[in-house]
Design a protein around this motif. Structure first.
Motif, PDB file in Angstrom:
ATOM      1  N   GLU A 126      17.385  98.440   5.892  1.00 29.57           N
ATOM      2  CA  GLU A 126      18.193  98.916   4.773  1.00 29.57           C
ATOM      3  C   GLU A 126      19.540  98.212   4.787  1.00 29.57           C
ATOM      4  O   GLU A 126      20.029  97.829   5.847  1.00 29.57           O
ATOM      5  CB  GLU A 126      18.416 100.431   4.877  1.00 29.57           C
ATOM      6  N   GLU A 127      20.112  98.064   3.601  1.00 28.48           N
ATOM      7  CA  GLU A 127      21.441  97.473   3.508  1.00 28.48           C
ATOM      8  C   GLU A 127      22.377  98.448   2.807  1.00 28.48           C
ATOM      9  O   GLU A 127      21.960  99.236   1.962  1.00 28.48           O
ATOM     10  CB  GLU A 127      21.408  96.139   2.761  1.00 28.48           C
ATOM     11  N   LEU A 128      23.641  98.381   3.198  1.00 29.95           N
ATOM     12  CA  LEU A 128      24.664  99.238   2.621  1.00 29.95           C
ATOM     13  C   LEU A 128      24.901  98.842   1.174  1.00 29.95           C
ATOM     14  O   LEU A 128      25.008  97.661   0.850  1.00 29.95           O
ATOM     15  CB  LEU A 128      25.967  99.094   3.417  1.00 29.95           C
ATOM     16  N   VAL A 129      24.956  99.840   0.295  1.00 30.01           N
ATOM     17  CA  VAL A 129      25.260  99.598  -1.116  1.00 30.01           C
ATOM     18  C   VAL A 129      26.781  99.524  -1.251  1.00 30.01           C
ATOM     19  O   VAL A 129      27.481 100.484  -0.933  1.00 30.01           O
ATOM     20  CB  VAL A 129      24.681 100.714  -2.013  1.00 30.01           C
ATOM     21  N   ASP A 130      27.282  98.365  -1.668  1.00 25.51           N
ATOM     22  CA  ASP A 130      28.725  98.169  -1.819  1.00 25.51           C
ATOM     23  C   ASP A 130      29.253  98.824  -3.093  1.00 25.51           C
ATOM     24  O   ASP A 130      28.526  99.008  -4.063  1.00 25.51           O
ATOM     25  CB  ASP A 130      29.055  96.674  -1.878  1.00 25.51           C
ATOM     26  N   GLY A 131      30.523  99.167  -3.075  1.00 22.36           N
ATOM     27  CA  GLY A 131      31.206  99.629  -4.273  1.00 22.36           C
ATOM     28  C   GLY A 131      31.112 101.112  -4.548  1.00 22.36           C
ATOM     29  O   GLY A 131      31.577 101.561  -5.594  1.00 22.36           O
ATOM     30  N   LEU A 132      30.531 101.875  -3.649  1.00 21.52           N
ATOM     31  CA  LEU A 132      30.448 103.326  -3.856  1.00 21.52           C
ATOM     32  C   LEU A 132      31.508 104.021  -3.012  1.00 21.52           C
ATOM     33  O   LEU A 132      31.953 103.493  -1.997  1.00 21.52           O
ATOM     34  CB  LEU A 132      29.062 103.843  -3.463  1.00 21.52           C
ATOM     35  N   SER A 133      31.871 105.222  -3.411  1.00 26.11           N
ATOM     36  CA  SER A 133      32.863 105.968  -2.641  1.00 26.11           C
ATOM     37  C   SER A 133      32.206 106.793  -1.537  1.00 26.11           C
ATOM     38  O   SER A 133      32.879 107.532  -0.840  1.00 26.11           O
ATOM     39  CB  SER A 133      33.677 106.875  -3.572  1.00 26.11           C
ATOM     40  N   TRP A 134      30.910 106.675  -1.368  1.00 28.87           N
ATOM     41  CA  TRP A 134      30.183 107.325  -0.287  1.00 28.87           C
ATOM     42  C   TRP A 134      29.202 106.319   0.306  1.00 28.87           C
ATOM     43  O   TRP A 134      28.904 105.307  -0.306  1.00 28.87           O
ATOM     44  CB  TRP A 134      29.450 108.570  -0.792  1.00 28.87           C
ATOM     45  N   LEU A 135      28.718 106.605   1.508  1.00 22.74           N
ATOM     46  CA  LEU A 135      27.768 105.700   2.142  1.00 22.74           C
ATOM     47  C   LEU A 135      26.387 105.884   1.536  1.00 22.74           C
ATOM     48  O   LEU A 135      25.881 107.000   1.449  1.00 22.74           O
ATOM     49  CB  LEU A 135      27.677 105.967   3.647  1.00 22.74           C
ATOM     50  N   ALA A 136      25.810 104.798   1.107  1.00 24.60           N
ATOM     51  CA  ALA A 136      24.446 104.811   0.577  1.00 24.60           C
ATOM     52  C   ALA A 136      23.767 103.525   1.009  1.00 24.60           C
ATOM     53  O   ALA A 136      24.387 102.463   1.047  1.00 24.60           O
ATOM     54  CB  ALA A 136      24.467 104.927  -0.941  1.00 24.60           C
ATOM     55  N   TYR A 137      22.489 103.647   1.346  1.00 25.34           N
ATOM     56  CA  TYR A 137      21.705 102.490   1.778  1.00 25.34           C
ATOM     57  C   TYR A 137      20.523 102.299   0.838  1.00 25.34           C
ATOM     58  O   TYR A 137      19.985 103.262   0.309  1.00 25.34           O
ATOM     59  CB  TYR A 137      21.195 102.682   3.208  1.00 25.34           C
ATOM     60  N   ARG A 138      20.120 101.051   0.683  1.00 23.05           N
ATOM     61  CA  ARG A 138      18.945 100.725  -0.121  1.00 23.05           C
ATOM     62  C   ARG A 138      17.958 100.008   0.799  1.00 23.05           C
ATOM     63  O   ARG A 138      18.333  99.124   1.562  1.00 23.05           O
ATOM     64  CB  ARG A 138      19.374  99.875  -1.323  1.00 23.05           C
ATOM     65  N   ARG A 139      16.682 100.415   0.703  1.00 22.77           N
ATOM     66  CA  ARG A 139      15.640  99.806   1.529  1.00 22.77           C
ATOM     67  C   ARG A 139      15.403  98.377   1.057  1.00 22.77           C
ATOM     68  O   ARG A 139      15.270  98.116  -0.133  1.00 22.77           O
ATOM     69  CB  ARG A 139      14.350 100.617   1.436  1.00 22.77           C
ATOM     70  N   THR A 140      15.355  97.448   2.008  1.00 24.90           N
ATOM     71  CA  THR A 140      15.118  96.049   1.668  1.00 24.90           C
ATOM     72  C   THR A 140      13.753  95.566   2.145  1.00 24.90           C
ATOM     73  O   THR A 140      13.213  94.616   1.591  1.00 24.90           O
ATOM     74  CB  THR A 140      16.210  95.138   2.254  1.00 24.90           C
ATOM     75  N   ALA A 141      13.188  96.215   3.166  1.00 24.07           N
ATOM     76  CA  ALA A 141      11.878  95.815   3.666  1.00 24.07           C
ATOM     77  C   ALA A 141      11.288  96.912   4.541  1.00 24.07           C
ATOM     78  O   ALA A 141      12.024  97.650   5.200  1.00 24.07           O
ATOM     79  CB  ALA A 141      11.985  94.526   4.469  1.00 24.07           C
ATOM     80  N   THR A 142       9.957  97.005   4.535  1.00 24.75           N
ATOM     81  CA  THR A 142       9.232  97.944   5.387  1.00 24.75           C
ATOM     82  C   THR A 142       8.170  97.158   6.147  1.00 24.75           C
ATOM     83  O   THR A 142       7.488  96.313   5.564  1.00 24.75           O
ATOM     84  CB  THR A 142       8.565  99.052   4.544  1.00 24.75           C
ATOM     85  N   TYR A 143       8.046  97.433   7.440  1.00 25.29           N
ATOM     86  CA  TYR A 143       7.104  96.716   8.298  1.00 25.29           C
ATOM     87  C   TYR A 143       6.263  97.702   9.096  1.00 25.29           C
ATOM     88  O   TYR A 143       6.755  98.750   9.504  1.00 25.29           O
ATOM     89  CB  TYR A 143       7.846  95.824   9.300  1.00 25.29           C
TER      90      TYR A 143
END
Length: 96
Positions: free
Chosen positions: A41-58
Motif C-alpha cells: 500500500e502507498e500513502l495517499v498524499d494531500g489528505l488531512s488524515w492518513l489513508a493508504y491505497r492498495r497497489t499490489a496483492t501477492y
C-alpha cells in the motif's frame, strides 16, 4: 521523490478449504491449506488524515505447511483472491 515511510506491506494468512487454481497459472492446482498474502500500500498524499491505497496483492506459494521449498510470490488481483477464497471455502462442511 518517494519516501520509505509512504509505503507499507501488510501480511496476512488466508485458509483455503479446498484445492484451487490461480487465474494466471493455468494447469497448476494448489492444495487446501494456509497461504501467506502480502498487500503493498502507498500513502495517499494531500489528505488531512492518513489513508493508504492498495497497489499490489501477492500470494506466497506453496502453502505454509509445505515449507519453503520452491517458494514463489505471485501477484493476484484482490477480487480474484476473494472469489477463489469464497469458492474454495463454500465447499467446506460446517463443524459438527
Amino acid at each position: 521523490m518517494s519516501d520509505m515511510s509512504s509505503t507499507r506491506t501488510t501480511n496476512t494468512i488466508v485458509h483455503f478449504s479446498a484445492p484451487f487454481a490461480l487465474p494466471d497459472l493455468v494447469g497448476e492446482m494448489h492444495p487446501a491449506g494456509d497461504y501467506k498474502i502480502a498487500e503493498d500500500e502507498e500513502l495517499v498524499d494531500g489528505l488531512s488524515w492518513l489513508a493508504y491505497r492498495r497497489t499490489a496483492t501477492y500470494i506466497h506459494l506453496p502453502s505454509i505447511a509445505q515449507g519453503s521449498r520452491l517458494r514463489r510470490i505471485v501477484r493476484i488481483e484482490p477480487t480474484a483472491l476473494a472469489d477463489l477464497l469464497a469458492a474454495a471455502n463454500a465447499t467446506q462442511e460446517p463443524p459438527q
